[in-house]
Design a protein around this motif. Structure first.
Motif, short mmCIF file in Angstrom:
data_model
loop_
_atom_site.label_atom_id
_atom_site.label_comp_id
_atom_site.label_asym_id
_atom_site.label_seq_id
_atom_site.Cartn_x
_atom_site.Cartn_y
_atom_site.Cartn_z
N VAL A 138 0.70 -1.60 0.10
CA VAL A 138 -0.06 -0.17 0.07
C VAL A 138 0.92 1.10 0.03
N GLU A 139 0.82 1.77 -1.14
CA GLU A 139 1.27 3.06 -1.43
C GLU A 139 0.74 4.16 0.41
N MET A 140 1.79 5.12 0.66
CA MET A 140 0.89 6.27 1.89
C MET A 140 1.82 6.97 1.41
N ARG A 141 1.18 8.26 1.87
CA ARG A 141 2.17 9.24 2.49
C ARG A 141 2.21 9.02 3.91
N MET A 142 3.78 9.89 4.69
CA MET A 142 4.02 9.77 5.48
C MET A 142 2.71 9.84 6.22
N GLN A 143 2.31 11.32 6.01
CA GLN A 143 1.15 11.90 6.81
C GLN A 143 0.21 10.84 7.21
N GLU A 144 0.16 10.47 6.59
CA GLU A 144 -0.64 9.06 6.50
C GLU A 144 -0.64 8.05 7.28
N PHE A 145 0.20 7.31 7.00
CA PHE A 145 0.71 6.63 7.55
C PHE A 145 0.32 7.06 9.39
N VAL A 146 1.57 8.19 9.65
CA VAL A 146 1.36 8.12 11.12
C VAL A 146 0.28 8.56 11.88
N MET A 147 -1.06 9.00 11.04
CA MET A 147 -2.17 9.37 11.32
C MET A 147 -2.77 8.18 11.77
N ARG A 148 -2.43 7.47 10.86
CA ARG A 148 -3.74 6.43 11.09
C ARG A 148 -3.14 5.26 11.66
N ALA A 149 -1.29 5.09 12.12
CA ALA A 149 -0.97 4.30 12.96
C ALA A 149 -0.88 4.50 14.80
N TRP A 150 -1.54 6.04 14.73
CA TRP A 150 -2.27 6.51 15.81
C TRP A 150 -3.54 6.49 16.44
N THR A 151 -4.58 5.69 15.75
CA THR A 151 -5.80 6.12 15.54
C THR A 151 -5.91 3.88 15.24
N ASP A 152 -4.91 3.63 15.14
CA ASP A 152 -4.86 1.88 14.40
C ASP A 152 -5.08 0.88 15.91
N GLN A 153 -6.39 1.41 17.08
CA GLN A 153 -6.39 0.65 18.34
C GLN A 153 -5.58 -0.87 18.21
N ASP A 154 -6.17 -1.54 16.92
CA ASP A 154 -6.54 -2.70 17.17
C ASP A 154 -5.55 -3.16 16.05
N ARG A 155 -4.07 -2.49 15.53
CA ARG A 155 -3.66 -3.17 14.80
C ARG A 155 -3.59 -3.56 14.00
N LYS A 156 -4.83 -3.29 12.95
CA LYS A 156 -4.91 -3.86 11.67
C LYS A 156 -3.69 -3.33 10.90
N MET A 157 -3.36 -2.55 10.56
CA MET A 157 -2.37 -1.86 10.09
C MET A 157 -1.30 -2.57 9.64
N ALA A 158 -0.63 -3.07 10.68
CA ALA A 158 0.30 -4.21 10.96
C ALA A 158 0.51 -5.51 10.44
N GLU A 159 -0.48 -5.36 9.62
CA GLU A 159 -0.94 -7.02 8.50
C GLU A 159 -0.10 -6.86 6.84
N TRP A 160 -0.20 -5.66 6.83
CA TRP A 160 -0.37 -4.59 5.14
C TRP A 160 1.29 -4.24 4.98
N ASP A 161 1.89 -4.72 3.97
CA ASP A 161 2.59 -4.18 3.28
C ASP A 161 2.92 -2.96 2.92
N VAL A 162 3.88 -1.81 3.60
CA VAL A 162 3.73 -0.53 3.32
C VAL A 162 4.54 -0.55 2.54
N ARG A 163 4.83 0.71 1.59
CA ARG A 163 5.40 1.47 0.98
C ARG A 163 5.38 3.13 1.31
N LEU A 164 6.87 3.82 1.55
CA LEU A 164 6.28 5.32 2.24
C LEU A 164 7.92 5.33 1.34
N THR A 165 7.67 7.03 1.48
CA THR A 165 8.69 7.76 0.54
C THR A 165 9.03 9.19 1.43
N GLY A 166 10.60 9.01 1.74
CA GLY A 166 11.12 9.89 3.16
C GLY A 166 12.67 10.47 2.89
#
Length: 247
Positions: A138-166
């Motif tokens: 999943v291609e994500m902006r750094m801002q989006e990734f950080v915001m989602r990580a702070w709201t993912d109480q169920d840790r669902k995003m940990a199951e996804w391969d993510v691509r970031l650029t910075g």
């Protein structure tokens, strides 16, 4: 500074604004892309006013010369056309653009600034990965990734391969390094940092740009108490600096 000099300074200021917006994307180092039309308009206005000021003053000086009687004392006559000497400070922005050309904010800002605070309108997780083929990251902006990580109480995003650029930022505390992007609401003066902590990959050169693919290492405890979210890299590829260094 006389009126002609004032007009030339306005022309130079206008030319500086136009040079960083029309002929290059240098303005993106300082403000958001949405300000481009306003900078172009301001540059055009300054150039037009500057040229008009010079032309009017030259015509007035020529008229005074034609009307000046022989033997007239040249020791006075145009003192009223002069402005304060401090007006020359208006040349500093021109020097900054054409000579110094300050770069975009980078690793120093990202390492000394506090991470961005949790946004009230953080994106929901329901649409994460929508439209992405199975097995693709999943291609994500750094801002989006950080915001989602702070709201993912169920840790669902940990199951996804993510691509970031910075860009790479040294960790002042010495553990791993950061992949970071800067986010601004208006201009570089209000920039805040979004970053992830990487510990499983050797630290690259400071300010170098990378695209990484991997997974979020979901923390334990209260997720909104986390200062820096950790990211485990599976693939890393160097990239050229993007046209817009900010998100």
């Amino acid at each position: 500074m006389n009126r002609i000099a004032q007009g030339m300074v306005m022309v130079l200021l206008g030319a500086a604004a136009l040079s960083v917006t029309v002929t290059s994307q240098l303005y993106l180092n300082y403000v958001q892309a949405g300000f481009r039309p306003f900078l172009i308009a301001a540059g055009v206005v300054l150039v037009v006013l500057g040229v008009a000021t010079v032309v009017v003053d030259l015509r007035a000086a020529r008229g005074d010369a034609d009307e000046e009687p022989a033997g007239h004392d040249h020791g006075h006559g145009h003192d009223h056309a002069r402005g304060p000497g401090v007006s020359w400070l208006m040349l500093l922005p021109v020097v900054a653009v054409f000579v110094i050309a300050p770069p975009a904010l980078g690793a120093y800002t990202a390492s000394t600034a506090d991470p961005a605070a949790l946004a009230d309108d953080a994106a929901p997780l329901d649409d994460l990965g929508a439209g992405v083929p199975d097995g693709e990251p999943v291609e994500m902006r750094m801002q989006e990734f950080v915001m989602r990580a702070w709201t993912d109480q169920d840790r669902k995003m940990a199951e996804w391969d993510v691509r970031l650029t910075g860009f790479a930022v040294p960790n002042p505390e010495g553990e791993g390094w950061y992949l970071a992007r800067l986010q601004m609401s208006c201009c570089a003066a209000d920039a805040i940092v979004n970053r992830v902590l990487i510990e499983n990959e050797p630290e690259p050169p400071k300010d170098s740009w990378w695209t990484v693919q991997g997974r979020w290492l979901a923390p334990e405890g209260d997720i909104q108490e986390i200062r820096d979210h950790r990211f485990e890299i599976e693939e890393i590829t160097s990239v050229e600096n993007p046209p817009d260094p900010y998100e």
